[in-house]
Design a protein around this motif. Structure first.
Motif, PDB file in Angstrom:
ATOM      1  N   THR A  85       0.924  -1.346  -0.132  1.00  0.00           N
ATOM      2  CA  THR A  85      -0.190   0.187  -0.132  1.00  0.00           C
ATOM      3  C   THR A  85       0.951   1.111   0.122  1.00  0.00           C
ATOM      4  N   SER A 131      -5.173   6.069   2.852  1.00  0.00           N
ATOM      5  CA  SER A 131      -5.544   4.596   3.213  1.00  0.00           C
ATOM      6  C   SER A 131      -4.279   3.966   3.750  1.00  0.00           C
ATOM      7  N   SER A 134      -4.555  -0.890   2.499  1.00  0.00           N
ATOM      8  CA  SER A 134      -5.736  -1.012   1.645  1.00  0.00           C
ATOM      9  C   SER A 134      -5.478  -2.172   0.641  1.00  0.00           C
ATOM     10  N   ASN A 135      -4.591  -2.643   0.359  1.00  0.00           N
ATOM     11  CA  ASN A 135      -4.355  -3.891  -0.554  1.00  0.00           C
ATOM     12  C   ASN A 135      -4.370  -4.943   0.067  1.00  0.00           C
ATOM     13  N   ARG A 140      -7.199  -2.539   6.861  1.00  0.00           N
ATOM     14  CA  ARG A 140      -7.153  -1.497   6.237  1.00  0.00           C
ATOM     15  C   ARG A 140      -7.978  -0.527   7.111  1.00  0.00           C
ATOM     16  N   THR A 142      -8.771   4.266   7.016  1.00  0.00           N
ATOM     17  CA  THR A 142      -9.141   5.391   6.546  1.00  0.00           C
ATOM     18  C   THR A 142      -8.504   6.418   7.407  1.00  0.00           C
TER      19      THR A 142
END
Length: 231
Positions: A85, A131, A134-135, A140, A142
């Motif tokens: 990410t 983020s 996020s991957n 994950r 925000t």
């Protein structure tokens, strides 16, 4: 006879090649099914995480489940996705929550504490998000970044930062905590009218691998760099 001999040699070489491939595949399968200790699992995973500047800790495991090298390799694959990410974000169009024209006669205090008359000062409240992780299914989160800034719209120059707030918001997966430790910023970097914010914060995620039953915590402490166009 010479032709027959060549055919015989060719057949033998082909059989040897097939046997070699079969042995290699069998060895690979055997390696993947090899049972390993929780100590080896932990040490290998921590070493892999350190390559990405990520801290990991094994929180718990089920001693009734045999941990295999295949399970470890799967966790390392998930870790690699998590670490991929991006940690640098370029925001050309942030949300403008508010924009106030201070008037041609407005007096703005610069970061050098000098009062200077600006012809077209504007105060803007800008907002964006980035983020963490996020991957990957590991987790994950925000993170929201709000910036209260003075801009001289005559030349697009960022004059002064009044305030910056950074906090976790919205959707999160497997997030245990987000801690903002500190941040720094540079005005008119990388270009005039931009603000570059370097964020030192720690996002901690914990997740249990469904196949191995091992619960691991991952801490990504960045730093995270967010550059925002304030014009």
């Amino acid at each position: 006879e010479e032709s027959e001999m060549k055919k015989f040699v060719s057949v033998v070489l082909t059989l040897c090649l097939c046997m070699s491939s079969g042995i290699t595949a069998l060895a690979a399968d055997s390696s993947e099914s090899e049972v390993i200790s929780i100590d080896e699992y932990t040490a290998t995973l921590k070493a892999e995480a350190a390559k990405y500047n990520i801290d990991c800790e094994v929180l718990s495991y089920d001693p009734e489940i045999q941990i295999t090298r295949a399970m470890l390799n799967d966790e390392i694959k998930q870790l690699s996705l998590f670490a991929s990410t991006p940690k640098t974000y370029v925001v050309a169009t942030p949300d403008i929550l508010e924009s106030t024209d201070l008037g041609a006669s407005g007096t703005i205090h610069t970061n050098d504490n000098d009062s200077q008359l600006r012809s077209m000062p504007v105060r803007r409240y800008l907002s964006t998000t980035f983020s963490v992780g996020s991957n990957s299914p590991i987790g994950r989160a925000t993170i929201k970044v709000n910036v209260d800034v003075h801009v001289n719209v005559q030349n697009g120059n960022v004059m002064h930062i009044n305030d910056i707030s950074i906090y976790q918001t919205g959707y999160a997966l497997n997030l245990e905590s987000w801690t903002l430790n500190s941040y720094s910023y540079r005005l008119n970097k990388p270009n005039n009218g931009w603000v570059a914010i370097t964020i030192y914060g720690a996002a901690i995620f914990s997740v249990t691998n469904p196949s191995s039953g091992v619960k691991v915590s991952y801490t990504d402490a960045g730093p995270f760099i967010v550059t925002i166009d304030c014009n």
